[in-house]
Design a protein around this motif. Structure first.
Motif, PDB file in Angstrom:
ATOM      1  N   ILE A 201      31.191  88.499  -2.104  1.00 43.41           N
ATOM      2  CA  ILE A 201      30.266  88.410  -1.632  1.00 43.41           C
ATOM      3  C   ILE A 201      30.677  89.988  -0.490  1.00 43.41           C
ATOM      4  O   ILE A 201      30.151  90.828   0.204  1.00 43.41           O
ATOM      5  N   ASP A 202      32.098  89.573   0.284  1.00 43.48           N
ATOM      6  CA  ASP A 202      31.875  90.349   0.989  1.00 43.48           C
ATOM      7  C   ASP A 202      32.549  92.283   0.773  1.00 43.48           C
ATOM      8  O   ASP A 202      32.306  93.037   0.670  1.00 43.48           O
ATOM      9  N   ASP A 203      33.293  91.744  -0.669  1.00 42.10           N
ATOM     10  CA  ASP A 203      33.468  93.382  -1.225  1.00 42.10           C
ATOM     11  C   ASP A 203      32.261  94.265  -1.596  1.00 42.10           C
ATOM     12  O   ASP A 203      32.522  95.187  -1.784  1.00 42.10           O
ATOM     13  N   PHE A 204      32.244  93.086  -1.733  1.00 36.32           N
ATOM     14  CA  PHE A 204      30.209  94.109  -2.232  1.00 36.32           C
ATOM     15  C   PHE A 204      29.535  94.566  -1.617  1.00 36.32           C
ATOM     16  O   PHE A 204      28.686  95.430  -1.877  1.00 36.32           O
ATOM     17  N   MET A 205      29.498  93.539  -0.529  1.00 39.33           N
ATOM     18  CA  MET A 205      28.832  94.511   0.320  1.00 39.33           C
ATOM     19  C   MET A 205      29.220  95.559   1.054  1.00 39.33           C
ATOM     20  O   MET A 205      28.546  96.425   2.098  1.00 39.33           O
ATOM     21  N   LYS A 206      30.182  95.512   0.942  1.00 39.98           N
ATOM     22  CA  LYS A 206      31.265  96.824   1.348  1.00 39.98           C
ATOM     23  C   LYS A 206      30.372  98.021   0.702  1.00 39.98           C
ATOM     24  O   LYS A 206      31.170  99.786   0.818  1.00 39.98           O
ATOM     25  N   THR A 207      30.194  97.751  -0.447  1.00 43.61           N
ATOM     26  CA  THR A 207      30.014  98.612  -1.627  1.00 43.61           C
ATOM     27  C   THR A 207      29.082  99.364  -1.812  1.00 43.61           C
ATOM     28  O   THR A 207      27.876  98.692  -0.831  1.00 43.61           O
ATOM     29  N   GLY A 210      25.638  97.157  -1.869  1.00 43.91           N
ATOM     30  CA  GLY A 210      25.792  96.381  -1.152  1.00 43.91           C
ATOM     31  C   GLY A 210      25.109  96.467   0.178  1.00 43.91           C
ATOM     32  O   GLY A 210      24.320  96.443   0.403  1.00 43.91           O
ATOM     33  N   GLN A 211      25.245  98.148   0.157  1.00 43.61           N
ATOM     34  CA  GLN A 211      24.307  98.525   1.322  1.00 43.61           C
ATOM     35  C   GLN A 211      23.212  98.478   1.218  1.00 43.61           C
ATOM     36  O   GLN A 211      22.122  98.085   2.091  1.00 43.61           O
ATOM     37  N   ALA A 213      21.455  96.539  -0.849  1.00 44.16           N
ATOM     38  CA  ALA A 213      20.921  95.425  -1.011  1.00 44.16           C
ATOM     39  C   ALA A 213      20.234  95.133   0.033  1.00 44.16           C
ATOM     40  O   ALA A 213      19.519  94.784   0.931  1.00 44.16           O
ATOM     41  N   GLY A 214      21.709  95.300   1.648  1.00 47.35           N
ATOM     42  CA  GLY A 214      21.026  94.993   3.057  1.00 47.35           C
ATOM     43  C   GLY A 214      20.305  95.442   3.624  1.00 47.35           C
ATOM     44  O   GLY A 214      19.371  95.227   4.717  1.00 47.35           O
TER      45      GLY A 214
END
Length: 383
Positions: A201-207, A210-211, A213-214
């Motif tokens: 999840i952390d790696d996905f949020m850094k892409t 992921g941003q 989606a955030g």
């Protein structure tokens, strides 16, 4: 110096005081022997530490009796010894004044009926003291079945349910058994899987995805916050306070009407189902009739018949017109000769009157009518 009479008075006072005290104790305690109570028994498959003889029995917070006996079931019912049942037997005394002065048979029927509806007895703590009392509650009868019995209770019987403390202890024991059944390897595997999921999840949020989606999640949260704010304003409006009770009352009325009309709705549904079945059967019969080859032949024969009926209807209409014209001519003739007809009717009336008079004279003086003059009129003044 104390005299002998003083000793006598002192002894008499002590004897009378002791006698009065004993009499008061007997009177206050003997009242219970003259009370009318109904026995009620129950059994517990758990510890009843804190429950004692005299503990209250309550029904929805109202004391309706007290505990009169605590024992083991095996000492009361010998049948329980064969299966080595270790239930705790509790006998209660119920005050009938709180049940509209029911007879004991009516009370037994009431307890049996309410037990089927879910009435149960639960040991409840009075507080930090650890003392217990028996609280009568209503639970779901299917999820709280009675304890299995191999005997017939002597008195009215209400099943029991475990106390809250017993349920907490059972839940803690179950959790402890579940945790103890887990091996060290299983725990390490679970922790490794959780770390892997968190890292993914952390790696996905850094892409970039992921941003995005955030950001979408933030937009959704802001929209949700706006919706909640508007909802709060609507609910804080004084009009909403009046609407909510009205909606509740309407819902209650609809529910009541539905319950009252349940039988009618069921009957209507059954009748509708029967009507649909009849309509379906009639449709099948009509379909078979229309597809029958004889129907085509009958339709071919009906066409000339309908033409003949149409021609006969036209002839009948012409005949009716002629009759109507004839009736009009007759009415005209009658209207033209109305005076002559009136004279003829008057002459006929006079002739009939003369014939009537002649008939009356013939009845009174038949010989005079045929052979001679009429008799002289009688004179009432001469005799």
């Amino acid at each position: 110096m104390i005299r002998k009479n003083d000793y006598f008075k002192l002894g008499l006072f002590i004897i009378l005081g002791t006698g009065m005290l004993l009499a008061m104790v007997i009177i206050l305690g003997a009242g219970r022997f003259f009370e009318t109570t109904y026995p009620l028994e129950t059994y517990f498959d758990e510890s009843v530490n804190g429950l004692s003889v005299g503990s209250p029995v309550k029904l929805r917070g109202v004391q309706v009796g007290r505990v009169s006996q605590i024992n083991f079931v095996t000492n009361i019912y010998p049948e329980a010894r064969e299966r080595e049942i270790r239930y705790v037997y509790v006998l209660c005394e119920i005050n009938p004044d709180l049940f509209d002065d029911m007879s004991e048979e009516e009370f037994d029927d009431y307890v049996r009926r309410e037990s089927k509806r879910g009435m149960r007895i639960r040991p409840t703590s009075l507080g930090l003291t650890g003392q217990l009392f028996l609280n009568t509650v209503y639970q779901d009868a299917e999820s709280n079945p009675p304890l299995p019995l191999d005997w017939t209770p002597e008195f009215a019987y209400v099943p029991s349910v475990p106390s809250t403390l017993s349920r907490v202890e059972e839940a803690v024991t179950t959790i402890s058994k579940t945790l103890s059944s887990l091996k060290q390897e299983d725990l390490q595997s679970i922790i490794t899987d959780v770390k892997s999921i968190v890292g993914t999840i952390d790696d996905f949020m850094k892409t970039q995805g992921g941003q995005e989606a955030g950001e979408r999640m933030l937009d959704i949260l802001q929209s949700t916050r706006g919706i909640l704010s508007r909802t709060d304003k609507l609910l804080s409006d004084p009009a909403a306070e009046a609407i909510i009770p009205n909606v509740s009352a309407i819902t209650a009325n609809v529910s009541r009407i539905t319950e009252e009309s349940a039988d009618n709705i069921i009957n209507a549904a059954a009748e509708t189902r029967a009507a649909i079945a009849s309509f379906k059967q009639a449709s099948q019969v009509l379909s078979r009739t229309l597809t029958d080859p004889r129907m085509d032949k009958a339709m071919g024969e009906i066409a000339p018949t309908l033409e003949n009926i149409s021609q006969a209807s036209a002839d009948l209409a012409a005949a009716v017109s002629k009759i109507h014209a004839l009736v009009n001519r007759v009415n005209g003739n009658i209207a033209a000769e109305e005076g002559a007809l009136h004279s003829i009717i008057e002459d006929t009336r006079e002739v009939l009157q003369n014939v009537k008079e002649l008939t009356e004279d013939a009845k009174r003086y038949p010989s005079g009518v045929l052979f001679g003059n009429p008799p002289t009129k009688p004179n009432p003044e001469t005799k």
